[in-house]
Design an enzyme around this catalytic site. Sequence first.
Site, PDB file in Angstrom:
ATOM      1  N   LYS A  13       7.766   7.824  -0.107  1.00 16.88           N
ATOM      2  CA  LYS A  13       8.255   9.180  -0.399  1.00 16.88           C
ATOM      3  C   LYS A  13       8.037  10.115   0.778  1.00 16.88           C
ATOM      4  O   LYS A  13       8.921  10.856   1.171  1.00 16.88           O
ATOM      5  CB  LYS A  13       7.521   9.787  -1.612  1.00 16.88           C
ATOM      6  CG  LYS A  13       7.644   8.998  -2.892  1.00 16.88           C
ATOM      7  CD  LYS A  13       6.864   9.672  -4.037  1.00 16.88           C
ATOM      8  CE  LYS A  13       5.366   9.756  -3.821  1.00 16.88           C
ATOM      9  NZ  LYS A  13       4.692   8.448  -3.778  1.00 16.88           N
ATOM     10  N   ARG A  88       4.129  15.137 -10.909  1.00 18.20           N
ATOM     11  CA  ARG A  88       3.576  13.823 -11.202  1.00 18.20           C
ATOM     12  C   ARG A  88       3.290  13.644 -12.686  1.00 18.20           C
ATOM     13  O   ARG A  88       2.812  12.593 -13.086  1.00 18.20           O
ATOM     14  CB  ARG A  88       2.266  13.653 -10.439  1.00 18.20           C
ATOM     15  CG  ARG A  88       2.383  12.840  -9.154  1.00 18.20           C
ATOM     16  CD  ARG A  88       0.997  12.736  -8.577  1.00 18.20           C
ATOM     17  NE  ARG A  88       0.816  11.656  -7.668  1.00 18.20           N
ATOM     18  CZ  ARG A  88       0.941  11.750  -6.342  1.00 18.20           C
ATOM     19  NH1 ARG A  88       1.325  12.877  -5.798  1.00 18.20           N
ATOM     20  NH2 ARG A  88       0.700  10.709  -5.594  1.00 18.20           N
ATOM     21  N   ARG A 127      -1.403   1.421   5.762  1.00 16.92           N
ATOM     22  CA  ARG A 127      -1.070   2.828   6.065  1.00 16.92           C
ATOM     23  C   ARG A 127      -2.173   3.451   6.908  1.00 16.92           C
ATOM     24  O   ARG A 127      -3.355   3.290   6.647  1.00 16.92           O
ATOM     25  CB  ARG A 127      -0.897   3.621   4.770  1.00 16.92           C
ATOM     26  CG  ARG A 127      -0.779   5.129   5.026  1.00 16.92           C
ATOM     27  CD  ARG A 127      -0.053   5.867   3.935  1.00 16.92           C
ATOM     28  NE  ARG A 127      -0.757   5.922   2.682  1.00 16.92           N
ATOM     29  CZ  ARG A 127      -0.266   6.517   1.588  1.00 16.92           C
ATOM     30  NH1 ARG A 127       0.933   7.072   1.605  1.00 16.92           N
ATOM     31  NH2 ARG A 127      -0.962   6.532   0.486  1.00 16.92           N
ATOM     32  N   ARG A 160      -6.917   6.337   4.734  1.00 11.16           N
ATOM     33  CA  ARG A 160      -7.376   7.317   3.745  1.00 11.16           C
ATOM     34  C   ARG A 160      -8.364   6.684   2.786  1.00 11.16           C
ATOM     35  O   ARG A 160      -8.205   5.535   2.393  1.00 11.16           O
ATOM     36  CB  ARG A 160      -6.168   7.854   2.957  1.00 11.16           C
ATOM     37  CG  ARG A 160      -5.466   9.009   3.635  1.00 11.16           C
ATOM     38  CD  ARG A 160      -4.112   9.306   3.045  1.00 11.16           C
ATOM     39  NE  ARG A 160      -4.077   9.300   1.577  1.00 11.16           N
ATOM     40  CZ  ARG A 160      -2.955   9.475   0.872  1.00 11.16           C
ATOM     41  NH1 ARG A 160      -1.797   9.669   1.481  1.00 11.16           N
ATOM     42  NH2 ARG A 160      -3.000   9.454  -0.434  1.00 11.16           N
ATOM     43  N   ARG A 171      -4.601   3.997  -8.835  1.00 16.86           N
ATOM     44  CA  ARG A 171      -3.497   4.941  -8.626  1.00 16.86           C
ATOM     45  C   ARG A 171      -2.200   4.379  -9.204  1.00 16.86           C
ATOM     46  O   ARG A 171      -1.378   5.125  -9.729  1.00 16.86           O
ATOM     47  CB  ARG A 171      -3.357   5.259  -7.142  1.00 16.86           C
ATOM     48  CG  ARG A 171      -4.536   6.099  -6.650  1.00 16.86           C
ATOM     49  CD  ARG A 171      -4.615   6.140  -5.149  1.00 16.86           C
ATOM     50  NE  ARG A 171      -3.474   6.827  -4.577  1.00 16.86           N
ATOM     51  CZ  ARG A 171      -3.121   6.733  -3.308  1.00 16.86           C
ATOM     52  NH1 ARG A 171      -3.811   5.978  -2.490  1.00 16.86           N
ATOM     53  NH2 ARG A 171      -2.078   7.385  -2.859  1.00 16.86           N
TER      54      ARG A 171
HETATM   55  P1  ADP Z   1       0.729   9.173  -2.121  1.00 14.99           P
HETATM   56  O1  ADP Z   1       1.692   9.781  -1.129  1.00 14.99           O
HETATM   57  O2  ADP Z   1       0.071   7.962  -1.569  1.00 14.99           O
HETATM   58  O3  ADP Z   1       1.336   8.935  -3.456  1.00 14.99           O
HETATM   59  P2  ADP Z   1      -0.369  11.818  -2.263  1.00 14.99           P
HETATM   60  O4  ADP Z   1      -0.733  12.238  -0.907  1.00 14.99           O
HETATM   61  O5  ADP Z   1       0.926  12.288  -2.824  1.00 14.99           O
HETATM   62  O6  ADP Z   1      -0.440  10.218  -2.313  1.00 14.99           O
HETATM   63  O7  ADP Z   1      -1.517  12.193  -3.291  1.00 14.99           O
HETATM   64  C1  ADP Z   1      -2.860  11.830  -3.080  1.00 14.99           C
HETATM   65  C2  ADP Z   1      -3.679  12.270  -4.281  1.00 14.99           C
HETATM   66  O8  ADP Z   1      -3.601  13.696  -4.429  1.00 14.99           O
HETATM   67  C3  ADP Z   1      -3.206  11.717  -5.617  1.00 14.99           C
HETATM   68  O9  ADP Z   1      -3.712  10.426  -5.885  1.00 14.99           O
HETATM   69  C4  ADP Z   1      -3.777  12.771  -6.585  1.00 14.99           C
HETATM   70  O10 ADP Z   1      -5.163  12.611  -6.764  1.00 14.99           O
HETATM   71  C5  ADP Z   1      -3.577  14.061  -5.793  1.00 14.99           C
HETATM   72  N1  ADP Z   1      -2.263  14.695  -6.094  1.00 14.99           N
HETATM   73  C6  ADP Z   1      -1.242  14.891  -5.224  1.00 14.99           C
HETATM   74  N2  ADP Z   1      -0.207  15.489  -5.838  1.00 14.99           N
HETATM   75  C7  ADP Z   1      -0.567  15.677  -7.135  1.00 14.99           C
HETATM   76  C8  ADP Z   1       0.061  16.209  -8.292  1.00 14.99           C
HETATM   77  N3  ADP Z   1       1.334  16.700  -8.243  1.00 14.99           N
HETATM   78  N4  ADP Z   1      -0.636  16.231  -9.451  1.00 14.99           N
HETATM   79  C9  ADP Z   1      -1.886  15.767  -9.521  1.00 14.99           C
HETATM   80  N5  ADP Z   1      -2.544  15.222  -8.480  1.00 14.99           N
HETATM   81  C10 ADP Z   1      -1.904  15.170  -7.291  1.00 14.99           C
HETATM   82  P1  ADP Z   2       4.207   7.682  -0.201  1.00 13.99           P
HETATM   83  O1  ADP Z   2       4.379   9.065   0.357  1.00 13.99           O
HETATM   84  O2  ADP Z   2       5.226   7.325  -1.235  1.00 13.99           O
HETATM   85  O3  ADP Z   2       2.806   7.433  -0.680  1.00 13.99           O
HETATM   86  P2  ADP Z   2       4.396   6.779   2.588  1.00 13.99           P
HETATM   87  O4  ADP Z   2       5.649   7.415   3.075  1.00 13.99           O
HETATM   88  O5  ADP Z   2       3.120   7.331   3.048  1.00 13.99           O
HETATM   89  O6  ADP Z   2       4.455   6.644   0.974  1.00 13.99           O
HETATM   90  O7  ADP Z   2       4.479   5.208   2.959  1.00 13.99           O
HETATM   91  C1  ADP Z   2       3.432   4.308   2.596  1.00 13.99           C
HETATM   92  C2  ADP Z   2       3.181   3.334   3.755  1.00 13.99           C
HETATM   93  O8  ADP Z   2       4.303   2.461   3.929  1.00 13.99           O
HETATM   94  C3  ADP Z   2       2.975   4.018   5.108  1.00 13.99           C
HETATM   95  O9  ADP Z   2       2.084   3.247   5.866  1.00 13.99           O
HETATM   96  C4  ADP Z   2       4.375   3.997   5.740  1.00 13.99           C
HETATM   97  O10 ADP Z   2       4.301   4.023   7.155  1.00 13.99           O
HETATM   98  C5  ADP Z   2       4.918   2.662   5.220  1.00 13.99           C
HETATM   99  N1  ADP Z   2       6.360   2.685   4.952  1.00 13.99           N
HETATM  100  C6  ADP Z   2       7.133   3.739   4.568  1.00 13.99           C
HETATM  101  N2  ADP Z   2       8.413   3.357   4.395  1.00 13.99           N
HETATM  102  C7  ADP Z   2       8.463   2.022   4.661  1.00 13.99           C
HETATM  103  C8  ADP Z   2       9.527   1.040   4.649  1.00 13.99           C
HETATM  104  N3  ADP Z   2      10.787   1.353   4.287  1.00 13.99           N
HETATM  105  N4  ADP Z   2       9.182  -0.225   4.966  1.00 13.99           N
HETATM  106  C9  ADP Z   2       7.901  -0.558   5.297  1.00 13.99           C
HETATM  107  N5  ADP Z   2       6.870   0.307   5.341  1.00 13.99           N
HETATM  108  C10 ADP Z   2       7.145   1.596   5.019  1.00 13.99           C
END
Ligand code: ADP
Ligand code: ADP
Length: 213
Positions: A13, A88, A127, A160, A171
Amino acid sequence: MKIIMLGAPGAGKGTQAKMIAEKYGIPHISTGDIFRANIKNGTQLGMEAKQYMDQGLLVPDELTVKILLDRVAREDCAGGYVLDGFPRTIPQAEVLDEALTAQNEKIDYAIDVDVPDENIVKRMSGRRACLKCGATYHLEHIPPRTEGICDSCGSGLVLRDDDRPETVLNRLKVYHDQTQPLIDYYSRKKILRTVDGTMDMQDVFHAITAILG
Ligand code: ADP
Ligand code: ADP
Ligand code: ZN
């Protein structure tokens, strides 16, 4: 244009949201980035959020919703935005809809970046994140130019705390229980679009721009 990114943690995302933000000239708003910036700066909000984040749990809606509504009320959001990691939960989505409806506005698209659970744990362990500017890399798929260093700002990259495999499984469970219902929610509103997130990053982006125009 107002866009929501849906998908499991690690689906890509954030990666796609940054590319969308650049192409369409709209801000990329990540609630996770906002929380991490607060943790880094030692704010009260950061300290509260960290307790939940470290366990792979969601930060409570009361805290999250206020931050998001304040952020989208800022001037740079007048021409739209791409939300990454919000909403979320169904209550978060409902509060956002109510706030937008009150201003005669609406979300244009909810884009679900679809990646099966099997692929997620692998993505997360590779990541590497820059906690200074929010950039994200992957050891195998999207490596930085210099190992361990952010291309954009030169800071050190980290795994992270919540990307360790034990926490990732929590998660994913939280995602299926609390966030996945949003797919039906936006499907009923006829703004859901699904893209195959297992393709490489440029192909996923191509599929998204085909939707957004
Ligand atoms: P990822 O991109 O790997 O899904 P995020 O950076 O979006 O992770 O979120 C990391 C953490 O921050 C989540 O696991 C949650 O604890 C918190 N968080 C982020 N956005 C929200 C939300 N909209 N509602 C509740 N918790 C959130
Ligand atoms: P989210 O915001 O949904 O948690 P991220 O954008 O941070 O996800 O992506 C999660 C991990 O996967 C990161 O290490 C990113 O560099 C990698 N990644 C993102 N898109 C792709 C893809 N299309 N193929 C392989 N790896 C990817
Ligand atoms: Zn950086």
